[in-house]
Write a protein that holds these residues in place. Structure first.
Motif, PDB file in Angstrom:
ATOM      1  N   MET A 281       0.851  -1.175   0.000  1.00  0.00           N
ATOM      2  CA  MET A 281       0.000   0.000   0.000  1.00  0.00           C
ATOM      3  C   MET A 281       0.894   1.233   0.000  1.00  0.00           C
ATOM      4  SD  MET A 281      -2.688   1.325   2.887  1.00  0.00           S
ATOM      5  CE  MET A 281      -4.059   0.295   2.469  1.00  0.00           C
ATOM      6  N   SER A 282       0.493   2.236  -0.764  1.00  0.00           N
ATOM      7  CA  SER A 282       1.278   3.465  -0.809  1.00  0.00           C
ATOM      8  C   SER A 282       0.577   4.570  -0.013  1.00  0.00           C
ATOM      9  CB  SER A 282       1.500   3.904  -2.249  1.00  0.00           C
ATOM     10  OG  SER A 282       0.279   4.164  -2.880  1.00  0.00           O
ATOM     11  N   CYS A 283       1.379   5.494   0.439  1.00  0.00           N
ATOM     12  CA  CYS A 283       0.891   6.629   1.221  1.00  0.00           C
ATOM     13  C   CYS A 283      -0.027   7.477   0.341  1.00  0.00           C
ATOM     14  CB  CYS A 283       2.089   7.447   1.698  1.00  0.00           C
ATOM     15  SG  CYS A 283       1.660   8.959   2.578  1.00  0.00           S
ATOM     16  N   PRO A 284      -1.224   7.833   0.833  1.00  0.00           N
ATOM     17  CA  PRO A 284      -2.140   8.640   0.024  1.00  0.00           C
ATOM     18  C   PRO A 284      -1.680  10.088  -0.151  1.00  0.00           C
ATOM     19  CG  PRO A 284      -3.079   8.218   2.181  1.00  0.00           C
ATOM     20  CD  PRO A 284      -1.819   7.418   2.095  1.00  0.00           C
TER      21      PRO A 284
ATOM     22  N   CYS B 105       1.971  11.145  -0.307  1.00  0.00           N
ATOM     23  CA  CYS B 105       3.181  11.281  -1.137  1.00  0.00           C
ATOM     24  C   CYS B 105       3.475  10.069  -2.017  1.00  0.00           C
ATOM     25  CB  CYS B 105       4.381  11.573  -0.257  1.00  0.00           C
ATOM     26  SG  CYS B 105       4.882  10.156   0.758  1.00  0.00           S
ATOM     27  N   SER B 106       2.703   9.019  -1.884  1.00  0.00           N
ATOM     28  CA  SER B 106       2.820   7.795  -2.693  1.00  0.00           C
ATOM     29  C   SER B 106       4.023   6.910  -2.358  1.00  0.00           C
ATOM     30  CB  SER B 106       2.838   8.120  -4.188  1.00  0.00           C
ATOM     31  OG  SER B 106       1.640   8.772  -4.549  1.00  0.00           O
TER      32      SER B 106
ATOM     33  N   PHE C  86      -0.257   5.913   6.118  1.00  0.00           N
ATOM     34  CA  PHE C  86       0.745   6.899   5.717  1.00  0.00           C
ATOM     35  C   PHE C  86       2.155   6.336   5.851  1.00  0.00           C
ATOM     36  CE2 PHE C  86      -2.976   8.944   7.568  1.00  0.00           C
ATOM     37  CZ  PHE C  86      -3.453   9.598   6.448  1.00  0.00           C
ATOM     38  N   CYS C  87       3.119   7.080   5.296  1.00  0.00           N
ATOM     39  CA  CYS C  87       4.501   6.628   5.356  1.00  0.00           C
ATOM     40  C   CYS C  87       5.230   7.210   6.559  1.00  0.00           C
ATOM     41  CB  CYS C  87       5.240   7.014   4.070  1.00  0.00           C
ATOM     42  SG  CYS C  87       5.452   8.800   3.882  1.00  0.00           S
ATOM     43  N   SER C  88       4.698   8.297   7.117  1.00  0.00           N
ATOM     44  CA  SER C  88       5.376   8.984   8.218  1.00  0.00           C
ATOM     45  C   SER C  88       4.378   9.822   9.008  1.00  0.00           C
ATOM     46  CB  SER C  88       6.460   9.905   7.658  1.00  0.00           C
ATOM     47  OG  SER C  88       5.868  10.950   6.896  1.00  0.00           O
TER      48      SER C  88
END
Length: 60
Positions: A1-4, A6-7, A17-19
């Motif tokens: 799954m990618s962060c909505p 920043c991808s 999220f990534c962070s």
């Protein structure tokens, strides 16, 4: 799954999220009204305005 936001790849700790930064950006968008849901009632805005005016009135 990618962060909505920043991808980048999402982090389990901040999923989806990534962070924390991207999670905070998303939260800020909710707070400032960037994300909205359409209303099916035409009078929702005027009812909300009336309620806000009642709560903001100060006694004389």
């Amino acid at each position: 799954m990618s962060c909505p936001i920043c991808s980048k790849d999402s982090d389990k700790k901040y999923r989806p999220f990534c962070s924390k930064n991207c999670a905070d950006i998303d939260l800020g968008r909710w707070f400032n009204g960037t994300y909205t849901a359409p209303s099916e009632e035409e009078d929702d805005l005027s009812a909300l305005r009336d309620e806000l005016e009642k709560t903001n009135r100060k006694p004389h």
